[in-house]
Structures are given as C-alpha cells and as structure tokens.
Design a protein around this motif. Structure first.
Motif, PDB file in Angstrom:
ATOM      1  N   THR A 157     -19.962  -7.360 -17.399  1.00 41.67           N
ATOM      2  CA  THR A 157     -19.104  -8.110 -16.480  1.00 41.67           C
ATOM      3  C   THR A 157     -18.059  -7.161 -15.897  1.00 41.67           C
ATOM      4  N   THR A 158     -17.824  -7.261 -14.585  1.00 44.30           N
ATOM      5  CA  THR A 158     -16.778  -6.439 -13.959  1.00 44.30           C
ATOM      6  C   THR A 158     -15.631  -7.337 -13.525  1.00 44.30           C
ATOM      7  N   LEU A 159     -14.412  -6.848 -13.711  1.00 44.23           N
ATOM      8  CA  LEU A 159     -13.211  -7.583 -13.353  1.00 44.23           C
ATOM      9  C   LEU A 159     -12.248  -6.689 -12.587  1.00 44.23           C
ATOM     10  N   ALA A 160     -11.531  -7.288 -11.625  1.00 47.35           N
ATOM     11  CA  ALA A 160     -10.558  -6.559 -10.813  1.00 47.35           C
ATOM     12  C   ALA A 160      -9.170  -6.720 -11.393  1.00 47.35           C
ATOM     13  N   SER A 161      -8.412  -5.625 -11.378  1.00 49.23           N
ATOM     14  CA  SER A 161      -7.045  -5.615 -11.877  1.00 49.23           C
ATOM     15  C   SER A 161      -6.191  -4.775 -10.922  1.00 49.23           C
ATOM     16  N   PRO A 162      -4.929  -5.136 -10.707  1.00 50.32           N
ATOM     17  CA  PRO A 162      -4.078  -4.368  -9.780  1.00 50.32           C
ATOM     18  C   PRO A 162      -3.851  -2.939 -10.264  1.00 50.32           C
ATOM     19  N   VAL A 163      -3.589  -2.036  -9.310  1.00 49.45           N
ATOM     20  CA  VAL A 163      -3.195  -0.684  -9.709  1.00 49.45           C
ATOM     21  C   VAL A 163      -1.708  -0.631 -10.034  1.00 49.45           C
ATOM     22  N   GLY A 164      -0.903  -1.542  -9.444  1.00 50.41           N
ATOM     23  CA  GLY A 164       0.529  -1.570  -9.743  1.00 50.41           C
ATOM     24  C   GLY A 164       1.384  -1.397  -8.507  1.00 50.41           C
ATOM     25  N   VAL A 165       2.178  -0.323  -8.460  1.00 50.01           N
ATOM     26  CA  VAL A 165       3.057  -0.048  -7.327  1.00 50.01           C
ATOM     27  C   VAL A 165       2.456   1.097  -6.511  1.00 50.01           C
ATOM     28  N   VAL A 166       2.256   0.846  -5.225  1.00 48.38           N
ATOM     29  CA  VAL A 166       1.656   1.823  -4.308  1.00 48.38           C
ATOM     30  C   VAL A 166       2.753   2.401  -3.422  1.00 48.38           C
ATOM     31  N   PHE A 167       2.692   3.705  -3.202  1.00 49.75           N
ATOM     32  CA  PHE A 167       3.590   4.374  -2.257  1.00 49.75           C
ATOM     33  C   PHE A 167       2.773   4.759  -1.029  1.00 49.75           C
ATOM     34  N   GLY A 168       3.222   4.347   0.153  1.00 47.72           N
ATOM     35  CA  GLY A 168       2.445   4.587   1.366  1.00 47.72           C
ATOM     36  C   GLY A 168       3.206   5.329   2.435  1.00 47.72           C
ATOM     37  N   LEU A 169       2.613   6.367   2.965  1.00 48.28           N
ATOM     38  CA  LEU A 169       3.178   7.089   4.104  1.00 48.28           C
ATOM     39  C   LEU A 169       2.732   6.426   5.395  1.00 48.28           C
ATOM     40  N   VAL A 170       3.634   6.346   6.366  1.00 50.48           N
ATOM     41  CA  VAL A 170       3.320   5.716   7.652  1.00 50.48           C
ATOM     42  C   VAL A 170       3.621   6.718   8.765  1.00 50.48           C
ATOM     43  N   PRO A 171       2.638   7.070   9.599  1.00 51.31           N
ATOM     44  CA  PRO A 171       2.854   8.090  10.641  1.00 51.31           C
ATOM     45  C   PRO A 171       3.554   7.531  11.868  1.00 51.31           C
ATOM     46  N   ALA A 172       4.161   8.407  12.637  1.00 51.65           N
ATOM     47  CA  ALA A 172       4.845   8.003  13.872  1.00 51.65           C
ATOM     48  C   ALA A 172       3.860   7.511  14.921  1.00 51.65           C
ATOM     49  N   THR A 173       2.611   7.960  14.836  1.00 51.36           N
ATOM     50  CA  THR A 173       1.615   7.565  15.836  1.00 51.36           C
ATOM     51  C   THR A 173       1.255   6.084  15.740  1.00 51.36           C
ATOM     52  N   ASN A 174       1.275   5.527  14.542  1.00 49.67           N
ATOM     53  CA  ASN A 174       0.950   4.110  14.337  1.00 49.67           C
ATOM     54  C   ASN A 174       2.000   3.461  13.433  1.00 49.67           C
ATOM     55  N   PRO A 175       3.256   3.407  13.848  1.00 46.51           N
ATOM     56  CA  PRO A 175       4.311   3.006  12.913  1.00 46.51           C
ATOM     57  C   PRO A 175       4.262   1.550  12.483  1.00 46.51           C
ATOM     58  N   THR A 176       3.776   0.672  13.344  1.00 41.11           N
ATOM     59  CA  THR A 176       3.754  -0.757  12.991  1.00 41.11           C
ATOM     60  C   THR A 176       2.382  -1.212  12.515  1.00 41.11           C
ATOM     61  N   SER A 177       1.329  -0.740  13.156  1.00 42.80           N
ATOM     62  CA  SER A 177      -0.017  -1.172  12.761  1.00 42.80           C
ATOM     63  C   SER A 177      -0.382  -0.656  11.369  1.00 42.80           C
ATOM     64  N   THR A 178      -0.068   0.597  11.068  1.00 48.17           N
ATOM     65  CA  THR A 178      -0.351   1.120   9.731  1.00 48.17           C
ATOM     66  C   THR A 178       0.533   0.443   8.685  1.00 48.17           C
ATOM     67  N   PHE A 179       1.754   0.109   9.042  1.00 53.27           N
ATOM     68  CA  PHE A 179       2.692  -0.566   8.141  1.00 53.27           C
ATOM     69  C   PHE A 179       2.095  -1.897   7.669  1.00 53.27           C
ATOM     70  N   ILE A 180       1.717  -2.773   8.616  1.00 52.38           N
ATOM     71  CA  ILE A 180       1.211  -4.096   8.227  1.00 52.38           C
ATOM     72  C   ILE A 180      -0.168  -3.975   7.571  1.00 52.38           C
ATOM     73  N   PHE A 181      -0.974  -3.035   8.026  1.00 53.62           N
ATOM     74  CA  PHE A 181      -2.292  -2.826   7.405  1.00 53.62           C
ATOM     75  C   PHE A 181      -2.149  -2.519   5.916  1.00 53.62           C
ATOM     76  N   LYS A 182      -1.270  -1.596   5.579  1.00 53.18           N
ATOM     77  CA  LYS A 182      -1.117  -1.216   4.182  1.00 53.18           C
ATOM     78  C   LYS A 182      -0.509  -2.345   3.356  1.00 53.18           C
ATOM     79  N   VAL A 183       0.370  -3.115   3.958  1.00 49.35           N
ATOM     80  CA  VAL A 183       0.942  -4.272   3.261  1.00 49.35           C
ATOM     81  C   VAL A 183      -0.159  -5.267   2.903  1.00 49.35           C
ATOM     82  N   LEU A 184      -1.031  -5.591   3.857  1.00 50.17           N
ATOM     83  CA  LEU A 184      -2.075  -6.594   3.624  1.00 50.17           C
ATOM     84  C   LEU A 184      -3.056  -6.162   2.546  1.00 50.17           C
TER      85      LEU A 184
END
Length: 529
Positions: A157-184
C-alpha cells in the motif's frame, strides 16, 4: 530598535571605546611626542571603527537569524494545523485561491510590468489565469494525503504524506504567476511555503501575498501557511532559509547562482535550468502553422518564458518560404545590414551577450532603436546566423522577442546543430521539431538531451502545458542533462513523501505465482479459438 539593542551587547559599547582611547591620547600629549600622538590617534580611529563594524555585523546577523527562525517556526505550526484536512476541504481552499487571483489577474499583471519593466500586461494576465485556474483544475480531485494505491497481489500500500515547510524562489520574470503556482501545489500536499520574491518585484509580491492570506483566513486556514520575505531580499537571507534545519524542501526557480545555492544547501531541492530551445523546421513542415506557432510563442510576454523558442534551425529547401511565412505573422527577418545594426544596439560588447535592459522588451521598440522598420507591427525579430559558437550572442538563451535563424542542408545536419546549440546553453530543457515524419520525430527525440520534446507545438504554451498534454507547471525540470534532479513539469506530487506499507510474503511466493500463471496460460491456450 537597533540603537537600543546595540547598548545591550556584551562587548564594550561605543562610549567605553571612546573613554579608553581618549586616555591613550592624553598620555601621548603629556609626553609631547608628536609621533606617539599620531599613533594614538590612529589607534583611536581604528579601534572605534573595528569595534563598531564588528558589533553592527553581529547585530545584523543575529537579527536576520531571529527573523528567519520566527518565519520558519510559524510555518511549521501552520502546516501541522492542516495536515489532516480532507481532500474536499483542501480543494475548496485551492478553488477559492485560484478564483481570487483570477479576479485580480489583470491588476496583478499591470503591477508586475510597472515594477519589473519586464513583459506585457496582456500576456502576464493570461499567465496569471493559467497559473491559478488551469493549475487548480489539474489538482482538484487528486489525492494529496493518505492512501494512494493498494496492490493486493504484492500486498503493498502506498500513502502520501506532506514534506513539511517548502522554501520557494520566485523570479522577476514571472513574479505573480510563479507565486500562486507554488502556493497551490504546496497546499495540495498539505505543506506550508515561504516564498522569496525577486527584489525587482517586492511590491507586487506583497500585494499578492496579502490577497492569498486573506483567502486563507476566510476558509479557516492559518495565514502563516503562505509567507514571503516582504523586505528587500538579500542572497544571504535566502541562503539562511535554505540551510535552516526545519525547511524540508526547496523549489528553486530563478537565476543559475541561486539554483546552485539551493543544491549546495544540503536541503532536498528541485531546481530549473536555462532555456535555449532549438527548433528544427523540416522539409515537410506546415510552414504557416510553424511560423504562427513561433511568433505566438516567442512574442508571448516579450520572450521571457524559458521554454520558448530561442534558435530556429531550418532545412535549406524550405528556408525561403519559411522566412516569408514568418513575415506574414509579424516577424521581421533581418537583412545583413539590419543584422549588423541591430546587434550593435542590443549586444553588450564587453560581455558579448544581450544587454540586460533588452530582456522582456517589445520587439517593436527594440527594432525602432536599431532603425528597423516594416509596413506592419513588428512582433518578433529574427536574426540570421551562421556560427554555432559560445562567442555568438545569438546562439545562447535570449529572454527577449529575438530569435536566431540557422540554415542547414538537411534534417540530419539540423539535428547536429540543435545538439551543438544545447551544448552551449539550455541542456535538459526543451527542444522542438516541426514535421509529420514519425521517423524524424523518433530520431530527434533520441538525440536531443532535453526533458521536453515538443512536436508541431509552440514552445511557451506547449512547454508549460497550456497547449499540450504536459502537466500544467511553471517550474520545469531539466534532469541530470541540465544538472537538476527531475525532468518533470513539477507539480504537487513532487512535494509529497510517499510511504509504502509492505506485508510479509514468503520467499519466492510472488515469483511462483507468476510462473504458475504463465504455465496455465501456455497449457490452456490451445483450447481457446
């Protein structure tokens, strides 16, 4: 606050240094020795400067550590609050976030263009809608926590578990789209995220972050699930987050230096690499469709999407017709005289690369600066080239609506040129072929050291999953070809720990079962049909 904290340092304070140094000076004056006086004065200056700088540096480091610790600890607490949320509740939260960002998509795009001076509002709006609604649709109904699968025969049986706290870099080229993408994708896996926006986009990032936290509060989620560095961010601060023991994972979308820093941090990470996609235009290509795809893709957001086309490699038998098709779609294919004038304007002679101020600018404006005119609005600039070399500024990644065009004798030579271009820049990212010949497609696929091979598709829209079956994503892995850890279009499943529950099976049982089934199939086969 800094002055108050300064007074409580254990080391001697500024006033004590002055008193001690003053005594040295008085002693020297009493002896009326000019040399000793000058030496004492130098000691005063040196000691005061040294002690002050050392104390200030210590204070700044301590303050930064406290700031990082506080954000990470609050993220850890927030993550624990949602780790047992059912799938339906998570999906409702993601839907609300996606819809809220979609409502403000154009407003965020305008703010991003105004602040970063990169790209254009219409295409940034489209990216915001894609990164919110389309990404949400790819996540809804998926399993982000609990049982994923059960293999009854193997008793696993396989089960999913969170990794915990993620740190994400967001580039100037896509400051809002990458931001919401990583949040979701983080929240789908019940993870918290701390984002590090580009300094060029701190204002719009603050606005988007506040919008997201408002939605979290409305749905009973702790706002600390999504945090971001709100002040002018420094590389030192980003590295402090990366190396923090309670940061579980890093999503590194940004410049090469920061991606390398993420991998060096000792924290598990997924990074991205530079784009420089070669495009092989074969003799049988639909040139009208190919030209339309190229212009639509490379002009999108003024050419700053990494998986867009960067180098056109056209077979000689169709190159003239292809040039004409490009011009009908709004591209300016430069003459030799125009090419020289254009390169003189956009290339930095000291670095032999595009000037930074060229990135993300309109093709029509770049053409105007070089004195290039057409009877139609210029959407894209195509620069004919011959040398496949690192010394050729047109043979590397170009984050602008600018493309090189290489002419080759046939498809086999073209594939070699595509390989050589990738070896210069863009290993592991994306390559594109326009043909209807399955043999050529297969050969191209085998030979290209990339993670995505697009067929008859626009690079930007196809690479991120907008006009292809690829997973919708704004973080595109480059695999070991490009020095990263995955070839995938990154999504929520990359931010899960997968547990496997395996029950005891006697040695050889599974192999024996397989042998028995094979034996019975062979014995019974003659009695069927």
């Amino acid at each position: 606050m800094l002055a108050t904290e300064y007074q409580h340092l254990d080391t001697p304070c500024f006033e004590e240094n002055v008193d001690r140094s003053y005594a040295i000076l008085v002693d020297a004056l009493a002896k009326k020795e000019q040399a000793e006086f000058e030496q004492g004065l130098a000691q005063i200056t040196s000691r005061i400067k040294s002690d002050t700088i050392e104390q200030a540096s210590t204070l700044i480091a301590d303050t930064a550590d406290t700031f990082v610790d506080a954000m990470v600890e609050s993220a850890v607490r927030a993550q624990k609050e949602i780790q047992d949320w059912p799938e339906t509740r998570i999906d409702k939260l993601l839907q609300a976030l996606a819809e809220r960002v979609n409502e403000h998509a154009e407003e965020l795009a305008r703010a991003a263009v105004r602040e970063t001076q990169l790209g254009n509002v219409a295409d940034k709006t489209a990216k915001n809608r894609f990164a919110s609604l389309d990404v949400y649709r790819s996540l809804v109904g998926q399993i982000g926590q609990g049982r994923l699968s059960l293999d009854k025969r193997r008793k696993v049986t396989t089960l999913a578990s969170p990794v915990g706290v993620v740190f994400g870099l967001v580039p100037a080229t896509n400051p809002t789209s990458t931001f919401i993408f990583k949040v979701l994708i983080c929240l789908k896996g019940r993870n918290a995220i701390i984002l590090s926006p580009s300094q060029r986009a701190s204002g719009v990032s603050n606005g988007l972050g506040e919008l997201i936290q408002q939605v979290l509060r409305e749905h009973g989620a702790p706002p600390q699930l999504v945090q971001w560095v709100q002040s002018k961010n420094s590389r030192t601060t980003a590295i402090a987050f990366m190396e923090h023991p309670k940061i579980s994972f890093i999503l590194a979308t940004g410049g090469p230096a920061m991606v390398k820093a993420a991998y060096r941090s000792g924290t598990p990470a997924i990074g991205v690499g530079a784009g420089n996609a070669p495009v092989l235009i074969c003799a049988d290509a639909n040139l009208k469709h190919t030209a339309a795809s190229v212009v639509m893709s490379k002009s999108f957001d003024n050419g700053i999407v990494c998986c867009s086309e960067h180098n056109l490699v056209a077979v000689q038998s169709c190159v003239q017709a292809f040039k004409e098709a490009l011009e009908k779609q709004g591209a300016a294919v430069l003459s030799e005289e125009e090419r020289v004038a254009f390169l003189n304007v956009v290339v930095d002679p000291a670095r032999n690369r595009l000037k930074p101020q060229v990135n993300g600018q309109l093709a029509s404006e770049l053409a105007r600066q070089a004195g290039i005119c057409r009877v139609y609005p210029i959407k894209l600039i195509v620069v004919p080239s011959e040398k496949v070399s690192e010394k050729n500024p047109m043979a590397v990644e170009k984050l602008a609506p600018i493309l090189s065009l290489f002419t080759v004798a046939d498809e086999q030579v073209g594939m070699r040129v595509c390989q050589e271009l990738l070896a210069i820049d863009g290993l592991g990212h994306t390559a594109i072929i326009h043909t209807y010949n399955s043999t050529l497609i297969e050969a191209f696929t085998v030979r290209m050291p990339v993670s995505r091979i697009l067929v008859n598709a626009p690079g930007t829209q196809g690479g991120i999953g907008m006009t292809s079956g690829l997973i919708p994503s704004l973080t595109l892995g480059c695999g070991t070809f490009g020095g990263t850890s995955t070839t995938d279009n990154v999504t929520y499943s990359h931010l899960l720990n997968i547990k496997r529950v395996a029950y005891y099976t006697p040695p050889g049982t599974l192999t024996l079962v397989g042998r028995m089934r094979s034996f019975l199939k062979r014995k019974l086969l003659p009695f069927h049909g």
